[in-house]
Scaffold this active site. Structure first.
Site, mmCIF file in Angstrom:
data_model
loop_
_atom_site.group_PDB
_atom_site.id
_atom_site.type_symbol
_atom_site.label_atom_id
_atom_site.label_comp_id
_atom_site.label_asym_id
_atom_site.label_seq_id
_atom_site.Cartn_x
_atom_site.Cartn_y
_atom_site.Cartn_z
ATOM 1 N N ASP A 232 -7.394 -8.860 -34.729
ATOM 2 C CA ASP A 232 -6.482 -10.002 -34.837
ATOM 3 C C ASP A 232 -7.215 -11.316 -34.555
ATOM 4 O O ASP A 232 -8.256 -11.329 -33.894
ATOM 5 C CB ASP A 232 -5.333 -9.859 -33.830
ATOM 6 C CG ASP A 232 -4.451 -8.665 -34.158
ATOM 7 O OD1 ASP A 232 -4.446 -8.227 -35.320
ATOM 8 O OD2 ASP A 232 -3.767 -8.176 -33.232
HETATM 9 N N1 URA Z 1 -4.905 -3.624 -31.966
HETATM 10 C C1 URA Z 1 -4.333 -4.845 -31.922
HETATM 11 O O1 URA Z 1 -3.188 -4.985 -31.553
HETATM 12 N N2 URA Z 1 -5.075 -5.901 -32.292
HETATM 13 C C2 URA Z 1 -6.376 -5.803 -32.696
HETATM 14 O O2 URA Z 1 -6.994 -6.813 -33.011
HETATM 15 C C3 URA Z 1 -6.952 -4.528 -32.717
HETATM 16 C C4 URA Z 1 -6.202 -3.445 -32.351
#
Ligand code: URA
Length: 240
Positions: free
Chosen positions: A101
């Protein structure tokens, strides 16, 4: 062997769809022979000429990056935000293997080797990913044991491979939890904790398979060694 339009695209000449148009327009030659129809498969090392231009073969590149916050895990962004590819000094057409993310930090791999990337991203490829999650509350022992047993997200079980409470800050009412899973659905860690009533306020991926961040500081990257590339390909063999 790969489809001709895919090989043309992988050499950075144009998109697969435009390559198909060029093939049908009889502009493409493979090892000196004109190709006029779609569906032809060619060796990745074939000599390809379009009009009078020979396509350069791009060397394969493999990187590990410590992704900072506020960087997007894609090749480009329509909103002009910085991407993980922007952080790496190369002209090769690399892209991230999977995604983190925008606000997640930590380890991410990038490459221009499509076969390698597809292999690592395939659901049958059992790569363990370990995350450090900062939660907006004290993580209770009840929830610890509940989560250890596994949890369903969108009617599919997520197996929790390892779970560890690293610390609890009673004053600030936060906790740090280390969690290892194999799968890679979008926002999966945030969704796991949300299901138990916690917000993930900070998330960092500490390791991806056998590879951890090591000495890489935020924003730093390095090339994978030949041995590391081989080891990733062997991970698959061990898991199947
Ligand atoms: N899980 C999440 O919620 N975000 C990420 O960036 C990776 C795994």
């Amino acid at each position: 062997m790969e489809r001709l339009q895919k090989v043309i695209a992988s050499r950075g000449y144009t998109s697969r769809r435009k390559a198909e148009e060029l093939i049908l327009a009889r502009k493409v030659y493979v090892n000196g022979k004109q190709v006029t129809e779609l569906g032809v498969k060619v060796d990745n090392n074939a000599e390809i000429r379009i009009d009078n231009e020979y396509l350069q073969k791009e060397d394969k590149e493999y990187y590990v990056l410590n992704k900072p916050r506020g960087v997007i895990s894609s090749v480009s962004d329509e909103r002009g935000r910085k991407t993980v590819v922007d952080l790496i000094a190369t002209n090769a057409r690399i892209y991230p293997i999977g995604r983190l993310d925008y606000d997640t930090t930590g380890i991410i791999l990038l490459t221009n080797d499509g076969a390698f990337a597809n292999k690592l991203m395939h659901p049958s490829f059992k790569i363990e990913k370990t995350y450090l999650a900062k939660l907006n509350k004290i993580f209770t022992l009840d929830d610890f044991y509940k989560l250890k047993k596994g949890i369903e997200i969108d009617n599919r079980e997520v197996k929790i491979n390892r779970l560890k409470i690293k610390s609890k800050d009673i004053e600030k009412n936060t906790s740090l939890v280390e969690i290892s899973i194999f799968e890679g659905r979008n926002h999966i860690i945030k969704r796991i904790f949300l299901k138990l009533g916690y917000d993930v306020v900070k998330l960092k991926r500490l390791s991806y398979g056998f590879l951890s961040l090591g000495k890489l500081k935020s924003g730093e990257y390095r090339k994978l060694s030949k041995e590391e590339i081989k080891e990733f390909l062997n991970t698959n063999k061990k898991a199947t």
